[in-house]
Structures are given as structure tokens and as C-alpha cells.
Motif scaffolding. Sequence first.
Motif, mmCIF file in Angstrom:
data_model
loop_
_atom_site.group_PDB
_atom_site.id
_atom_site.type_symbol
_atom_site.label_atom_id
_atom_site.label_comp_id
_atom_site.label_asym_id
_atom_site.label_seq_id
_atom_site.Cartn_x
_atom_site.Cartn_y
_atom_site.Cartn_z
ATOM 1 N N GLY A 1 -1.863 -7.571 3.899
ATOM 2 C CA GLY A 1 -0.975 -7.169 4.985
ATOM 3 C C GLY A 1 -0.915 -5.664 5.054
ATOM 4 N N TRP A 2 0.114 -5.145 5.728
ATOM 5 C CA TRP A 2 0.237 -3.691 5.832
ATOM 6 C C TRP A 2 1.651 -3.231 5.533
ATOM 7 C CZ3 TRP A 2 3.801 -2.490 9.524
ATOM 8 C CH2 TRP A 2 3.901 -3.285 10.674
ATOM 9 N N LEU A 3 1.732 -1.966 5.121
ATOM 10 C CA LEU A 3 3.004 -1.294 4.872
ATOM 11 C C LEU A 3 3.008 0.014 5.639
ATOM 12 C CD1 LEU A 3 3.179 -1.593 0.967
ATOM 13 C CD2 LEU A 3 4.489 -2.968 2.583
ATOM 14 N N ARG B 60 -2.974 -3.791 0.145
ATOM 15 C CA ARG B 60 -2.416 -3.638 1.481
ATOM 16 C C ARG B 60 -2.921 -2.364 2.155
ATOM 17 N NH1 ARG B 60 1.174 -6.300 -1.592
ATOM 18 N NH2 ARG B 60 2.354 -8.016 -0.642
ATOM 19 N N VAL B 61 -2.919 -2.402 3.469
ATOM 20 C CA VAL B 61 -3.197 -1.215 4.268
ATOM 21 C C VAL B 61 -1.914 -0.392 4.349
ATOM 22 C CG1 VAL B 61 -3.801 -0.351 6.557
ATOM 23 C CG2 VAL B 61 -4.995 -2.341 5.616
ATOM 24 N N LEU B 62 -2.032 0.909 4.163
ATOM 25 C CA LEU B 62 -0.883 1.805 4.245
ATOM 26 C C LEU B 62 -0.980 2.679 5.482
ATOM 27 C CD1 LEU B 62 -0.432 3.176 0.599
ATOM 28 C CD2 LEU B 62 0.438 1.058 1.601
ATOM 29 N N ALA B 63 0.127 2.836 6.177
ATOM 30 C CA ALA B 63 0.229 3.765 7.304
ATOM 31 C C ALA B 63 1.570 4.471 7.197
ATOM 32 C CB ALA B 63 0.105 3.022 8.633
ATOM 33 N N GLY B 64 1.863 5.355 8.168
ATOM 34 C CA GLY B 64 3.099 6.110 8.126
ATOM 35 C C GLY B 64 2.874 7.519 7.599
ATOM 36 N N ASP B 65 3.869 8.396 7.806
ATOM 37 C CA ASP B 65 3.693 9.798 7.420
ATOM 38 C C ASP B 65 3.709 10.014 5.908
ATOM 39 O OD1 ASP B 65 6.461 9.764 6.764
ATOM 40 O OD2 ASP B 65 7.011 10.479 8.757
ATOM 41 N N ALA B 66 4.098 9.000 5.124
ATOM 42 C CA ALA B 66 4.064 9.111 3.666
ATOM 43 C C ALA B 66 2.998 8.213 3.052
ATOM 44 C CB ALA B 66 5.434 8.777 3.079
ATOM 45 N N ALA B 67 2.031 7.784 3.859
ATOM 46 C CA ALA B 67 0.999 6.867 3.368
ATOM 47 C C ALA B 67 0.177 7.486 2.244
ATOM 48 C CB ALA B 67 0.090 6.434 4.517
ATOM 49 N N ALA B 68 -0.246 8.733 2.413
ATOM 50 C CA ALA B 68 -1.070 9.380 1.385
ATOM 51 C C ALA B 68 -0.278 9.551 0.087
ATOM 52 C CB ALA B 68 -1.575 10.725 1.890
ATOM 53 N N GLU B 69 0.984 9.936 0.218
ATOM 54 C CA GLU B 69 1.844 10.085 -0.967
ATOM 55 C C GLU B 69 1.998 8.749 -1.685
ATOM 56 O OE1 GLU B 69 6.491 11.294 -2.028
ATOM 57 O OE2 GLU B 69 5.759 11.384 0.045
ATOM 58 N N ALA B 70 2.221 7.682 -0.912
ATOM 59 C CA ALA B 70 2.386 6.364 -1.514
ATOM 60 C C ALA B 70 1.090 5.888 -2.160
ATOM 61 C CB ALA B 70 2.842 5.373 -0.452
ATOM 62 N N ALA B 71 -0.051 6.186 -1.543
ATOM 63 C CA ALA B 71 -1.332 5.761 -2.099
ATOM 64 C C ALA B 71 -1.561 6.382 -3.474
ATOM 65 C CB ALA B 71 -2.463 6.140 -1.152
ATOM 66 N N ASP B 72 -1.113 7.621 -3.656
ATOM 67 C CA ASP B 72 -1.240 8.270 -4.966
ATOM 68 C C ASP B 72 -0.410 7.546 -6.021
ATOM 69 O OD1 ASP B 72 -2.964 10.188 -3.998
ATOM 70 O OD2 ASP B 72 -1.401 11.680 -3.644
ATOM 71 N N VAL B 73 0.720 6.990 -5.600
ATOM 72 C CA VAL B 73 1.602 6.277 -6.523
ATOM 73 C C VAL B 73 1.070 4.880 -6.827
ATOM 74 C CG1 VAL B 73 3.927 5.333 -6.845
ATOM 75 C CG2 VAL B 73 3.627 7.579 -5.776
ATOM 76 N N PHE B 74 0.620 4.181 -5.791
ATOM 77 C CA PHE B 74 0.176 2.787 -5.967
ATOM 78 C C PHE B 74 -1.184 2.693 -6.640
ATOM 79 C CE2 PHE B 74 2.608 1.809 -1.772
ATOM 80 C CZ PHE B 74 3.814 1.996 -2.430
ATOM 81 N N GLY B 75 -2.071 3.658 -6.354
ATOM 82 C CA GLY B 75 -3.413 3.628 -6.907
ATOM 83 C C GLY B 75 -4.406 2.965 -5.972
ATOM 84 N N ASP B 76 -5.664 3.355 -6.088
ATOM 85 C CA ASP B 76 -6.705 2.860 -5.186
ATOM 86 C C ASP B 76 -6.891 1.349 -5.267
ATOM 87 O OD1 ASP B 76 -7.158 5.440 -4.381
ATOM 88 O OD2 ASP B 76 -8.881 5.763 -5.695
ATOM 89 N N GLU B 77 -6.564 0.762 -6.407
ATOM 90 C CA GLU B 77 -6.772 -0.675 -6.560
ATOM 91 C C GLU B 77 -5.703 -1.501 -5.854
ATOM 92 O OE1 GLU B 77 -4.062 0.662 -9.825
ATOM 93 O OE2 GLU B 77 -5.896 1.403 -8.870
ATOM 94 N N ARG B 78 -4.657 -0.857 -5.313
ATOM 95 C CA ARG B 78 -3.548 -1.582 -4.686
ATOM 96 C C ARG B 78 -3.457 -1.360 -3.181
ATOM 97 N NH1 ARG B 78 0.775 -2.657 -7.805
ATOM 98 N NH2 ARG B 78 1.326 -4.004 -6.046
ATOM 99 N N CYS B 79 -4.197 -0.405 -2.644
ATOM 100 C CA CYS B 79 -3.985 -0.080 -1.231
ATOM 101 C C CYS B 79 -5.201 0.605 -0.616
ATOM 102 C CB CYS B 79 -2.753 0.822 -1.078
ATOM 103 S SG CYS B 79 -2.918 2.412 -1.942
ATOM 104 N N ARG B 80 -5.213 0.627 0.722
ATOM 105 C CA ARG B 80 -6.191 1.358 1.522
ATOM 106 C C ARG B 80 -5.416 2.095 2.610
ATOM 107 N NH1 ARG B 80 -8.235 -0.591 -2.218
ATOM 108 N NH2 ARG B 80 -10.106 -1.884 -2.379
ATOM 109 N N VAL B 81 -5.596 3.395 2.710
ATOM 110 C CA VAL B 81 -4.882 4.183 3.722
ATOM 111 C C VAL B 81 -5.547 3.991 5.079
ATOM 112 C CG1 VAL B 81 -4.173 6.489 4.452
ATOM 113 C CG2 VAL B 81 -4.102 5.865 2.031
ATOM 114 N N SER B 82 -4.761 3.667 6.082
ATOM 115 C CA SER B 82 -5.264 3.459 7.430
ATOM 116 C C SER B 82 -5.813 4.763 8.012
ATOM 117 C CB SER B 82 -4.140 2.942 8.327
ATOM 118 O OG SER B 82 -4.509 2.984 9.685
#
Length: 237
Positions: free
Chosen positions: A124-126, A166-188
Motif C-alpha cells: 500500500g502507500w503512506l 510500502r510506497v512513501l509520498a508526502g513532504d516528509a517521505a525522504a526523511e521517513a525513508a531514512d528511518v524505515f530503511g530501503d527494505e521497508r519502503c519505496r519513495v514515490s
Amino acid sequence: MSGEPVPERIIVLDASPAGESVGARVAALQGNDLALLASARQPGHEGIGALPVMLETCLNEAGWDAPDLIVVVIGPGSFTGLRTTCALGAGLAFGAGCPVVGVTRGEALAPFLDQLVATTGLEGWLCIYGARRGRWFVEVAAAGADVPGDIFAVQSGVWQPGPGIRVLAGDAAAEAADVFGDERCRVSPVCEADFKSIALAGLRRLRGDMPPRSPLPLYVDPPEAKLPRSGLRATPQ
């Protein structure tokens, strides 16, 4: 709205970004192709205060006396920005005699994100947005869901989503991706909805293609209010 004329002149109002991204934007779009006739944006809290001026400028540049539809981004985001845009949209709609609809930031991005989730086979997406005091606003949708799900606030840098990628979007997507790690998310590749996407979401809501949602501020956190240093004034006798 079967049988009713399709709105030709659409105004979009958005002052939802909070935290470091706070600001406001307005646009006038026209026709079935939603051609952008005029737009204005200003960062910072000054941009929220300048919303009426930006609105007037867009109306003048578009050559309109009044719009046929107003689409307001109702959140999640800045308390002041949401309150201002919803009040301005309601006032303009009353004066123009036209409808006003509200959409969330995730609803505006949903068609793109849903397709991305479907083609990648992810959970899904966040949509993750910066908020005040080290917090994030989160809007979530599962794969195959007809509409986005819950909207809530979490502590940034600490909160983790459930199992799955999950796919990440939003203005904090890159920040969240650093926290979750590459194995948990893909930035839109697209993290924020443009004016046309917001207008399309508004039209879907107007047609009844999305569940009803009042064009009122979507407050996730309570307003930040402090007592005066000297305390409250005594009750008049």
C-alpha cells in the motif's frame, strides 16, 4: 450530479503544509482538460496571510467574476492554514453561489499512488507530512482499497509502519525513508499533488465517486494554545 453541468471554472486553495514546508498556494483551472490559467504561491506563514490577495490575483488573471467550483485541501496539516483556506473557500462559495468541496492531500495523490502500488505489488502507500515539534502526519491506504484509510499523527524518527513494503509520498517521505530503511519502503517519484490532481479529486467528490467529506479543517493535532504569562484576567464582577 447526474445531468448537472460540469464546472468549467475551478479554484484550488491549499495551505495545508505544516512544519518547515508551511506556505500557501492558489490556482484557477478551466475546462475539461483543467488548463491552468493562473496560480500563485508563497512560502511561510506570510503565505497563509496572503491567501485572499493571491485568490484575488488569480481571479483577475483568469478573467473571472466568480468560479463554478472551489476545491479546498482540508488536511492533514497546518492548523492555521486549514482554518484559513476552509473559511476563505466557504466565504467565496457563499458569495459566488457555487459548491465547495474538501479533499485530503492523500486523496489528491491516490490515483497515482494506487497505480504505483498495483504495478509494484507493494502493501500500500503512506503519505507522510512534516508537523510541528518533531511529529509526522500520516495518511495510509492499503493495496486495492477504494479510498485512503486512517489519518493520524506520530513521533517522527520513532514510529514504524506495520509489516510489508510500502510506497512513501508526502513532504516528509525522504526523511521517513531514512528511518524505515530501503527494505521497508519505496519513495514515490511524485510526492505532492499538483493543482490538477487536487481539482480532479474535487470533481470526483462532487460527482459522488468518493465518499462525502465536509469542506472543514481536518485537525489531527489540537491547536497549540498557551496561557498568557500573567495568567487569565479575572472574571468581570
